[in-house]
Design an enzyme around this catalytic site. Structure first.
Site, mmCIF file in Angstrom:
data_model
loop_
_atom_site.group_PDB
_atom_site.id
_atom_site.type_symbol
_atom_site.label_atom_id
_atom_site.label_comp_id
_atom_site.label_asym_id
_atom_site.label_seq_id
_atom_site.Cartn_x
_atom_site.Cartn_y
_atom_site.Cartn_z
ATOM 1 C CD GLU A 1 -16.359 11.373 -11.453
ATOM 2 O OE1 GLU A 1 -17.264 10.568 -11.175
ATOM 3 O OE2 GLU A 1 -16.019 11.622 -12.620
ATOM 4 C CE1 TYR B 1 1.045 0.734 4.415
ATOM 5 C CE2 TYR B 1 0.617 -1.626 4.307
ATOM 6 C CZ TYR B 1 1.165 -0.529 4.958
ATOM 7 O OH TYR B 1 1.841 -0.716 6.146
ATOM 8 C CG LEU C 1 7.025 -2.548 -1.240
ATOM 9 C CD1 LEU C 1 6.550 -3.537 -0.190
ATOM 10 C CD2 LEU C 1 8.221 -3.107 -2.009
#
Length: 284
Positions: free
Chosen positions: A216, A7, A10
């Site tokens: 949105e 999260y 990486l």
């Protein structure tokens, strides 16, 4: 081989993504329960939570790759002085759920500022609003391809620079958001195979919170996320929006379908528009 949910650094495009370059990416759009914090050291940490979500990616890794991740995260099995602990919990994707390893804080003192929407990449991006001239690439695949509502809202100046058509692979366009206004569907991209075409705009970063987040319904209806599209012969990372809690597909209202098809006309391929039109008719 084992599943690992990542999260922070990486994730694709982040500083430690090279450690997973040979791993199998199961899902880019994955989430698990957790509460995310900025450590102040250029990487996040999470605490367990029963209700909050953390967004990231799910990988299938070898034992040797897992060992390298343990080293990065300061984790040693059996130690009582780990920077992170490695636990196993349920991770959710568009294709189902998996039990996966997740690295959570092993020392509560590293958790500084809470990251409320649980997305490290979005959090870092929004911090760039301190740079007023910063621009980002935005991938529109639904009604935002049409400029009608941009003009009605007086924000069309944000969306003048269409730099090309983006091709997003391994996703399909579906209508998985059921509007509370009319009970009909709104567009979404689902990580289930196929491909999606859309317009790529270059927009100022403040257009996100000034307009797109409001339109949105972030974070309840849609959430921002990051995908890689093929654009003008290159692969580039772009920001887009996906439905936060997907439901069964519901046909879109006629006016909404018209916005999508009007925005697509003259930009997206005729074959893609034909297939999209056929899918809308099928839902009805």
């Amino acid at each position: 081989m084992v599943y690992v949910f990542v999260y922070g650094t990486l994730r694709k495009g982040e500083s430690n993504a090279y450690l997973l370059k040979n791993a199998i990416c199961i899902a880019e759009q994955a989430w698990t329960n957790g509460e995310m914090y900025d450590t102040g050291n250029g990487y996040p940490a999470i605490k367990p939570s029963l209700t909050l979500r953390v967004y990231g990616e799910l990988y299938l890794v070898t034992e040797s790759e897992l060992e390298r991740l343990d080293q990065l995260e300061g984790y040693t099995s059996g130690s009582t002085n780990n920077l992170y602990e490695r636990i196993e919990q349920t991770v959710y994707t568009d294709r189902g759920e998996k039990e996966a390893f997740v690295y959570v804080e092993g020392n509560a003192s590293i958790c500084k500022e809470e990251i409320h929407r649980g997305d490290w990449k979005e959090y870092r991006l929004l911090n760039k609003q301190k740079k007023p001239n910063h621009k980002i690439l935005y991938f529109a695949y639904g009604s935002c391809m049409d400029d009608k509502r941009f003009k009605m809202a007086g924000v069309e100046h944000y969306f003048q620079n269409v730099i090309g058509v983006g091709l997003l692979t391994n996703y399909s366009l579906r209508f998985t958001y059921c509007s509370k206004i009319d009970g009909m569907g709104r567009a979404d991209i689902v990580e289930e195979g196929g491909h999606v075409e859309g317009k790529v705009y270059e927009i100022p970063i403040h257009a996100l919170e000034d307009y797109l987040y409001i339109r949105e319904g972030v974070p309840y209806a849609y959430r921002p996320t990051f995908v890689t599209v093929e654009l003008n012969g290159k692969k580039v990372e772009v920001l887009t929006f996906v439905v936060a809690q997907k439901a069964e597909e519901t046909p879109p209202p006629d006016w909404y379908a018209e916005e999508i098809l009007r925005g697509a006309s003259g930009y997206l391929t005729e074959d893609y528009i034909a297939r999209l039109t056929e899918h809308i008719h099928f839902l009805k």
